[in-house]
Scaffold this active site. Structure first.
Site, short mmCIF file in Angstrom:
data_model
loop_
_atom_site.label_atom_id
_atom_site.label_comp_id
_atom_site.label_asym_id
_atom_site.label_seq_id
_atom_site.Cartn_x
_atom_site.Cartn_y
_atom_site.Cartn_z
N SER A 160 3.06 2.40 -0.85
CA SER A 160 2.43 1.18 -1.37
C SER A 160 3.48 0.13 -1.69
CB SER A 160 1.68 1.56 -2.65
OG SER A 160 1.39 0.42 -3.43
N TYR A 204 1.96 4.38 -10.88
CA TYR A 204 1.51 4.58 -9.49
C TYR A 204 2.66 4.32 -8.52
CZ TYR A 204 -1.17 3.69 -5.20
OH TYR A 204 -1.65 3.71 -3.92
#
Lengths: 330, 330
Positions: free
Chosen positions: B127, B151
């Protein structure tokens, strides 16, 4: 204040313990308790007036980290690790000690953080092994990490955990990528980097040393004293300027093998240099040529971290500590 | 060949399943078996002549990954993750699913690797959240990762594991940092990034949309079709040119909110643009301003990964898929 050293029995751990005891304070706060932990029980230091606990523990065993932080140390210095060669030879051991051990420590702290707002300073030792090819001649503070070993991978993952737990306010953390320590005391070993120290240490003690690479090989060094100084400095300074970037390459001396040899000659003369035997080893050369040569450590310098003055100063440190100054010393 | 998709029930997982079925092959090899795994049982695709298994499993539970790879899939696409907001709100859940889940998968593969030389292709989705401040206007392939979220930390740690297990020959792995997906289908959600899609999707469906940031905000986008294309491409190409650097930022379209709005106007006219309501939100603006704006993805381009042609093309994709082309459409 209470300081906890994990991995206290190692070369750096013992020096750091001695430095804390000699200073009697950390970051301006009087040191009144010291907890020393390693897989084998560390020696308690002499001449310390505060409380000392020295304990044997395997931090990769669940519960061990909780026991280690039960005394709510204000400062934790986390040096405990399986070394590079061992982590490469044994994947499970390396990940268990170097990754899980660090994570269990952070989780033990988190439980106390959530229960009572505990938030210690955590100083973590990372490594140049986080860097892998390709590398520029001089590596800046923003260069990406692509480790070429499991040890480097585990250290890079530890850096990420340290930064995330700091960002969340669980710890006030800083990770230091230490230069290659030179002159490393002790016996010659089989580490690929061993010759960087060996070609100084052995001739100064009147012993032969093997040089497996070319004189042009360049690398990044700190004396044991400078490395200890980085940890002491990191334990005491304000870390707010770090922002999200909690991990820093430490300043060092970039020197070639040829420069090492000239520093040796200055102290031990031609007779010392003559003890270096050139035995080119292609396998060692291949490993070494993937290693970093030099860094721009602007961020660490801005925070007050200081390298040795020169490679000569590195050799002088060693001479002062050992009294060894060459084969013709009398 | 046998493909396993972990996280197959999500938006990208369903599209990837459909793409594999439509192609009937992966990297030139006929696809004869497909295993689909997610926390809720994925739907089996229609029109596939090979064997299909669709299973519900929580990959963060020890043993689940072993069961998932028991069929020795040649290709594993690992999409399963807890999303950004959830990983931030729940530290334990995020690390368990996003880090431990990935590690359990790699360890399950390692056991088969050691027992019988099993070595699958593993495609991992990372990501843009691995990047944190400070960032240059255009981020190159060698820029360091300083994630500003748990994350992003977990994805960066997954990247490191993927690279190490690839280096050791346990997997043939590649990690793809996907651009922000736009136009994301479905309902408006509370993600900070939601408006990037919302200001296109809602007006084209004749609904109002809220814009919480300035028109000058710039970000990095890929259509759902382009993102699916990256995964299909990664599944089939030779990965040897990656060397140690197994993780790549995917090419995207760098566009400002103003450019998004002009692309919307081209399709939906002024009436569509009039459905955008400006409601500046300082909290959202503060989050967004730390995000990357553009990348130099030279390495991914050299490997044949291709972005959408333009932001107009991104909007055209959405129109073609949904049939929505504005409030005045008849």
């Amino acid at each position: 204040m209470h300081a906890l050293i994990l991995g206290a029995a190692g070369m750096i751990g013992r020096r750091l313990t001695a430095a804390f005891v000699a200073d009697g304070q950390v970051g301006g706060q009087p040191l009144d308790a010291l907890t020393l932990v390693d897989v084998l029980q560390p020696q308690a230091p002499e001449g310390f007036s505060g409380t000392v606990k020295a304990e044997a523990a395997d931090l990769s065993v669940p519960g061990a980290a909780d026991a280690a932080v039960a005394g709510r140390p204000d400062l934790i210095v986390h040096l405990a690790a399986v070394v590079s060669g061992e982590a490469e030879a044994n994947l499970e051991l390396g990940y268990r000690v170097n990754l899980d051990g660090t994570r269990l420590l952070l989780e033990a702290i988190r439980r106390l953080s959530e229960a009572e707002g505990y938030r210690p300073r955590l100083v973590f030792t990372s490594s140049l092994a986080v860097f892998g090819q390709p590398l520029p001649p001089v590596i800046g503070d923003d260069w990406g990490l692509t480790p070429a070993s499991s040890y480097g991978t585990q250290k890079a993952m530890g850096e990420l955990l340290l930064a995330d737990y700091s960002r969340r306010g669980i710890i006030d953390g800083i990770g230091l990528r230490l230069p290659t320590i030179c002159v490393r005391p002790g016996k010659p070993n089989k580490a690929a980097s061993g010759f960087f120290s060996g070609i100084i240490r052995e001739p100064l003690a009147g012993q032969p040393a093997i040089l497996p690479v070319a004189d042009t090989v360049r690398h990044w060094f700190a004396s044991p004293a400078a490395a200890t100084g980085f940890l002491v400095h990191a334990a005491g300074i304000d870390l707010a300027p770090l922002g999200l970037r909690r991990n820093l390459t430490m300043p060092g001396i970039s020197a070639t093998v040829a420069e090492e040899i000239e520093a040796l000659r200055r102290v031990g003369g031609d007779a010392a240099v003559a003890l270096i035997r050139r035995e080119p080893d292609a396998a060692v050369a291949r490993i070494i040529e993937t290693w970093p040569e030099a860094f721009d450590t602007a961020r660490a310098l801005a925070l007050g971290f200081r390298a040795d003055a020169s490679f000569d100063a590195i050799v002088d440190h060693h001479v002062a500590e050992t009294g060894h100054h060459g084969p013709e010393a009398g």
